[in-house]
Design an enzyme around this catalytic site. Structure first.
Site, PDB file in Angstrom:
ATOM      1  N   GLY A 265      54.790  45.000  23.960  1.00 14.51           N
ATOM      2  CA  GLY A 265      53.618  45.803  23.627  1.00 14.51           C
ATOM      3  C   GLY A 265      52.354  44.964  23.625  1.00 14.51           C
TER       4      GLY A 265
ATOM      5  N   ASP B 200      52.539  44.321  14.851  1.00 17.61           N
ATOM      6  CA  ASP B 200      53.473  44.569  13.750  1.00 17.61           C
ATOM      7  C   ASP B 200      53.497  43.456  12.708  1.00 17.61           C
ATOM      8  OD1 ASP B 200      54.113  46.822  15.156  1.00 17.61           O
ATOM      9  OD2 ASP B 200      56.052  46.103  15.872  1.00 17.61           O
TER      10      ASP B 200
ATOM     11  N   ARG C 153      58.063  46.380  30.471  1.00 14.13           N
ATOM     12  CA  ARG C 153      59.451  46.112  30.061  1.00 14.13           C
ATOM     13  C   ARG C 153      60.256  45.772  31.314  1.00 14.13           C
ATOM     14  NH1 ARG C 153      58.574  45.957  24.521  1.00 14.13           N
ATOM     15  NH2 ARG C 153      57.350  47.781  23.913  1.00 14.13           N
TER      16      ARG C 153
END
Length: 319
Positions: free
Chosen positions: A11, A127, A72
């Protein structure tokens, strides 16, 4: 060492461009050639690799996202895919690689190191869930984006006397929910690292309503569950008018904060220094405002820990 590569994977996070800029300029300062790998490990396998000059990273330090793009790549999970990647690097004489991303990206870097190919990891994820560093690149920017959104939602919550459930990103880590909830005075913060009692959540809402409180804010991390479903339970249980906002990918974008720009610059530069000093298979990070580095396998074995003291404080202040 004459040539190194750099890629971003997983990400995107605000500040990745600042890290790319630091890697490229630090390397060129030390007379190294730098090659940018487009689209992460997928681009590495396909050979989507271009030499980068000083001008290629001009005017990007303030931009969100990643100039090198990201993707990805399932093929890289296979031994055959990883060998293709190494073959592409060797064909261009690229002797080492800086990988900017999260834990999945570092697992890829670890596999390359096991194949004898030197890598250094730079933690970039909103995160803030990577052990071995107090902060990851992008967390501070995402936090401020969330705070700004909650501030705006609070205006509407007050005007209409509603309860608002706000779902934020974080996957299995609650840092974004905890920090934003504490910063915005949320009545309840739900994070994956801590169990919650629905009865206590409802009781807190009812106490506030009984003393004349006009609105309530509940922050839920996506790793806990669906904010929409939680909001429905709240309304059914309390009969208080409840609305749900899922902030989604707005949290990943935007111009990086000053903190993230400086952090990314420091970490990107240290990654190059480690390679120049013959180090490999390590991740750079920041602890107590000092730049550190740890073995990637050691980092991946650890589990991210949320600040339990901060969580307790959020509960004490939301009485």
């Amino acid at each position: 060492m004459k040539r190194i590569g750099v890629l971003t994977s997983g990400g995107d996070s605000p500040g990745m461009n600042a890290a790319i800029r630091a890697v490229v300029r630090k390397a060129i300062y030390h007379d190294l050639e730098v090659y940018g790998v487009q689209y992460g490990f997928a681009g590495l396998i396909e050979g989507d690799i271009k030499k980068m000059e000083l001008g290629d990273v001009g005017d990007i330090i303030h931009r969100g996202g990643t100039k090198l793009y990201t993707a990805r790549c399932e093929e890289f999970r296979t031994p055959e895919g990883r060998q293709k990647a190494v073959d592409q690097l060797n064909a261009r004489g690229i002797e080492a690689l800086v990988v900017i991303g999260g834990d999945g990206s570092f697992r890829g870097a670890e596999k390359l190191t096991e194949l004898g190919y030197p890598t250094i990891g730079v933690p970039g994820t909103i995160d803030n869930d990577i052990p071995g560093t107090d902060y990851t690149i992008g967390f501070d920017t995402a936090l401020n984006t969330v705070i700004d959104a909650i501030d705006k939602i609070r205006d509407t919550a007050t005007s209409h006397e509603r309860t608002y459930v706000i779902e934020v990103m974080g996957r299995d880590a609650g840092d974004l929910a905890l920090w934003s909830g504490l910063a915005d005075g949320a009545e309840t913060i739900l994070i994956p690292e801590e169990e919650y009692d629905m009865d206590q959540v409802v009781s807190r809402l009812r106490r506030g309503h009984a003393r004349g409180k006009k609105h309530s804010i509940i922050i839920i991390a996506e790793g806990v569950g669906s904010g929409t479903e939680f909001g429905q339970k709240i309304q059914e249980t309390t009969n208080l008018e409840t609305r749900v906002t899922v902030l989604g990918h707005i949290q990943r974008g935007g111009s990086p904060t000053g903190f993230d720009r400086v952090l990314a610059s420091r970490l990107g530069a240290r990654a190059v220094e480690l390679l120049l000093n013959g180090k490999e298979g390590r991740m750079v990070g920041i602890e107590k405002n000092e730049i550190v580095d740890n073995p990637i396998p050691e980092v991946l074995k650890q589990k991210h820990q949320v600040d339990s003291g901060m969580y307790k404080l959020s509960q004490e202040l939301s009485i």
